[in-house]
Design a protein around this motif. Structure first.
Motif, PDB file in Angstrom:
ATOM      1  N   HIS A 159     107.460  15.897 -11.440  1.00  0.00           N
ATOM      2  CA  HIS A 159     108.007  16.397 -12.703  1.00  0.00           C
ATOM      3  C   HIS A 159     109.463  15.963 -12.922  1.00  0.00           C
ATOM      4  CE1 HIS A 159     104.704  18.948 -13.963  1.00  0.00           C
ATOM      5  NE2 HIS A 159     104.614  19.439 -12.745  1.00  0.00           N
ATOM      6  N   ALA A 160     109.779  15.718 -14.185  1.00  0.00           N
ATOM      7  CA  ALA A 160     111.176  15.537 -14.589  1.00  0.00           C
ATOM      8  C   ALA A 160     111.768  16.932 -14.725  1.00  0.00           C
ATOM      9  CB  ALA A 160     111.251  14.768 -15.905  1.00  0.00           C
ATOM     10  N   TRP A 161     112.161  17.490 -13.610  1.00  0.00           N
ATOM     11  CA  TRP A 161     112.555  18.891 -13.591  1.00  0.00           C
ATOM     12  C   TRP A 161     114.027  19.031 -13.973  1.00  0.00           C
ATOM     13  CZ3 TRP A 161     116.276  21.329 -10.604  1.00  0.00           C
ATOM     14  CH2 TRP A 161     116.837  20.566  -9.574  1.00  0.00           C
ATOM     15  N   ARG A 162     114.374  20.193 -14.473  1.00  0.00           N
ATOM     16  CA  ARG A 162     115.769  20.464 -14.811  1.00  0.00           C
ATOM     17  C   ARG A 162     115.999  21.959 -14.950  1.00  0.00           C
ATOM     18  NH1 ARG A 162     116.888  21.276 -20.459  1.00  0.00           N
ATOM     19  NH2 ARG A 162     118.974  20.424 -20.168  1.00  0.00           N
ATOM     20  N   ILE A 163     117.214  22.353 -14.628  1.00  0.00           N
ATOM     21  CA  ILE A 163     117.733  23.675 -14.963  1.00  0.00           C
ATOM     22  C   ILE A 163     118.988  23.413 -15.783  1.00  0.00           C
ATOM     23  CG2 ILE A 163     118.798  25.775 -14.052  1.00  0.00           C
ATOM     24  CD1 ILE A 163     116.952  25.518 -11.638  1.00  0.00           C
ATOM     25  N   GLU A 164     119.116  24.074 -16.884  1.00  0.00           N
ATOM     26  CA  GLU A 164     120.236  23.807 -17.783  1.00  0.00           C
ATOM     27  C   GLU A 164     121.579  24.114 -17.116  1.00  0.00           C
ATOM     28  OE1 GLU A 164     119.767  25.865 -21.450  1.00  0.00           O
ATOM     29  OE2 GLU A 164     117.860  24.895 -21.928  1.00  0.00           O
ATOM     30  N   ASP A 165     122.578  23.292 -17.463  1.00  0.00           N
ATOM     31  CA  ASP A 165     123.913  23.477 -16.901  1.00  0.00           C
ATOM     32  C   ASP A 165     124.449  24.878 -17.167  1.00  0.00           C
ATOM     33  OD1 ASP A 165     123.984  20.931 -15.864  1.00  0.00           O
ATOM     34  OD2 ASP A 165     125.075  20.064 -17.560  1.00  0.00           O
ATOM     35  N   ARG A 166     124.125  25.424 -18.338  1.00  0.00           N
ATOM     36  CA  ARG A 166     124.649  26.748 -18.666  1.00  0.00           C
ATOM     37  C   ARG A 166     124.117  27.818 -17.721  1.00  0.00           C
ATOM     38  NH1 ARG A 166     121.645  28.558 -24.330  1.00  0.00           N
ATOM     39  NH2 ARG A 166     119.490  28.447 -23.572  1.00  0.00           N
ATOM     40  N   GLU A 167     122.895  27.610 -17.181  1.00  0.00           N
ATOM     41  CA  GLU A 167     122.371  28.588 -16.234  1.00  0.00           C
ATOM     42  C   GLU A 167     123.043  28.440 -14.879  1.00  0.00           C
ATOM     43  OE1 GLU A 167     120.635  31.885 -15.000  1.00  0.00           O
ATOM     44  OE2 GLU A 167     120.626  31.117 -17.053  1.00  0.00           O
ATOM     45  N   TYR A 168     123.285  27.181 -14.470  1.00  0.00           N
ATOM     46  CA  TYR A 168     124.065  26.979 -13.249  1.00  0.00           C
ATOM     47  C   TYR A 168     125.441  27.644 -13.390  1.00  0.00           C
ATOM     48  CZ  TYR A 168     120.849  23.474 -11.258  1.00  0.00           C
ATOM     49  OH  TYR A 168     119.772  22.833 -10.705  1.00  0.00           O
ATOM     50  N   GLU A 169     126.074  27.410 -14.531  1.00  0.00           N
ATOM     51  CA  GLU A 169     127.415  27.971 -14.756  1.00  0.00           C
ATOM     52  C   GLU A 169     127.386  29.492 -14.750  1.00  0.00           C
ATOM     53  OE1 GLU A 169     128.392  26.122 -18.422  1.00  0.00           O
ATOM     54  OE2 GLU A 169     128.690  24.130 -17.535  1.00  0.00           O
ATOM     55  N   ARG A 170     126.328  30.069 -15.299  1.00  0.00           N
ATOM     56  CA  ARG A 170     126.191  31.526 -15.331  1.00  0.00           C
ATOM     57  C   ARG A 170     126.131  32.104 -13.919  1.00  0.00           C
ATOM     58  NH1 ARG A 170     121.608  35.016 -15.786  1.00  0.00           N
ATOM     59  NH2 ARG A 170     122.008  36.862 -17.041  1.00  0.00           N
ATOM     60  N   GLN A 171     125.330  31.485 -13.064  1.00  0.00           N
ATOM     61  CA  GLN A 171     125.207  31.976 -11.693  1.00  0.00           C
ATOM     62  C   GLN A 171     126.480  31.718 -10.893  1.00  0.00           C
ATOM     63  OE1 GLN A 171     123.042  33.921 -10.859  1.00  0.00           O
ATOM     64  NE2 GLN A 171     121.112  33.533 -11.875  1.00  0.00           N
ATOM     65  N   GLU A 172     127.112  30.590 -11.139  1.00  0.00           N
ATOM     66  CA  GLU A 172     128.359  30.310 -10.441  1.00  0.00           C
ATOM     67  C   GLU A 172     129.429  31.338 -10.788  1.00  0.00           C
ATOM     68  OE1 GLU A 172     128.930  26.317 -11.711  1.00  0.00           O
ATOM     69  OE2 GLU A 172     127.633  25.465 -10.164  1.00  0.00           O
ATOM     70  N   ALA A 173     129.455  31.757 -12.063  1.00  0.00           N
ATOM     71  CA  ALA A 173     130.415  32.777 -12.476  1.00  0.00           C
ATOM     72  C   ALA A 173     130.098  34.127 -11.838  1.00  0.00           C
ATOM     73  CB  ALA A 173     130.408  32.897 -14.004  1.00  0.00           C
TER      74      ALA A 173
END
Length: 220
Positions: free
Chosen positions: A6-20
């Motif tokens: 699969h061409a998998w992805r998680i949106e950058d905004r979700e990464y940023e949300r968890q990082e915050a």
């Protein structure tokens, strides 16, 4: 048949949300191999033969299994069990399709039912499940087997990402396991289905990693 991943992805905004929230991208930055189980869901001919994405994840599952096994972790091959016919299943799918899914795990010894490319060692666990989730109470021996081994981390691979794999990940988290879903070692019918589950797991139920990242965690 072509192998596809699969061409998998998680949106950058979700990464940023968890990082915050927690100060890092990934929930689990370490694992103890001896307390880790690779859970391989429903990799049987019924599913592998009909989907290029499922055929495509076989090498990645094999890589993780070999390395985790060598490091002292548990390898669990979970197969669909026939169970008893269900009136609700007949009503939902129609009797013919319900019976087809009920028999999807095949017949005979469990090891012989797995996709033929996998190498299974004598120390590996083979279990059946009679529900979508391998962790649903009463559907499988898996929770008891993992408890007996002191496992606290489960690495989810297999098919179908948004059905049995997601169901297993959710229930494992409810039971208190550290859950890691492998982005390039699960398969669905479409990228959209696959990625929706990765987002859900990453946001609420566990971590999402690649095969290479899981292997790095094992070796670390």
């Amino acid at each position: 048949m072509e192998r596809r991943v699969h061409a998998w992805r998680i949106e950058d905004r979700e990464y940023e949300r968890q990082e915050a929230r927690r100060g890092r991208r990934h929930a689990f930055t370490k694992l103890v191999p001896e307390r880790t189980a690779l859970v391989v869901v429903d990799m049987v001919p019924f599913f592998v033969e009909e989907n290029e994405y499922t055929f495509g994840i076989v090498p990645n599952i094999t890589r993780i299994a070999s390395i985790l096994r060598s490091a002292g972790g548990a390898i669990v091959w979970v197969l669909p069990g026939a169970g008893e016919p269900s009136p609700v299943g007949d009503e939902f799918f129609g009797p013919k399709i319900a019976e087809m899914f009920r028999r999807s795990g095949g017949e005979g010894p469990l090891r012989s039912r797995l996709w033929h490319e996998f190498e299974v060692s004598d120390e590996d666990l083979l279990v059946e499940k009679t529900a979508s989730s391998a962790f649903f109470p009463g559907s499988s021996l898996l929770p008891d087997l993992l408890k007996a081994r002191g496992v606290n981390t489960v690495v989810i691979t297999g098919t179908v990402t948004n059905v049995c794999c997601e169901s297993s990940a959710r229930d494992a988290r409810t039971l208190g396991y550290r859950v890691i879903m492998v982005a390039d070692a699960n398969s669905a019918r479409r990228d959209e289905d696959h990625n929706a589950t990765l987002y859900t797991i990453y946001r609420t139920f566990g971590d999402v990693r690649t095969t290479d990242e899981v292997i790095d965690l094992i070796r670390a």
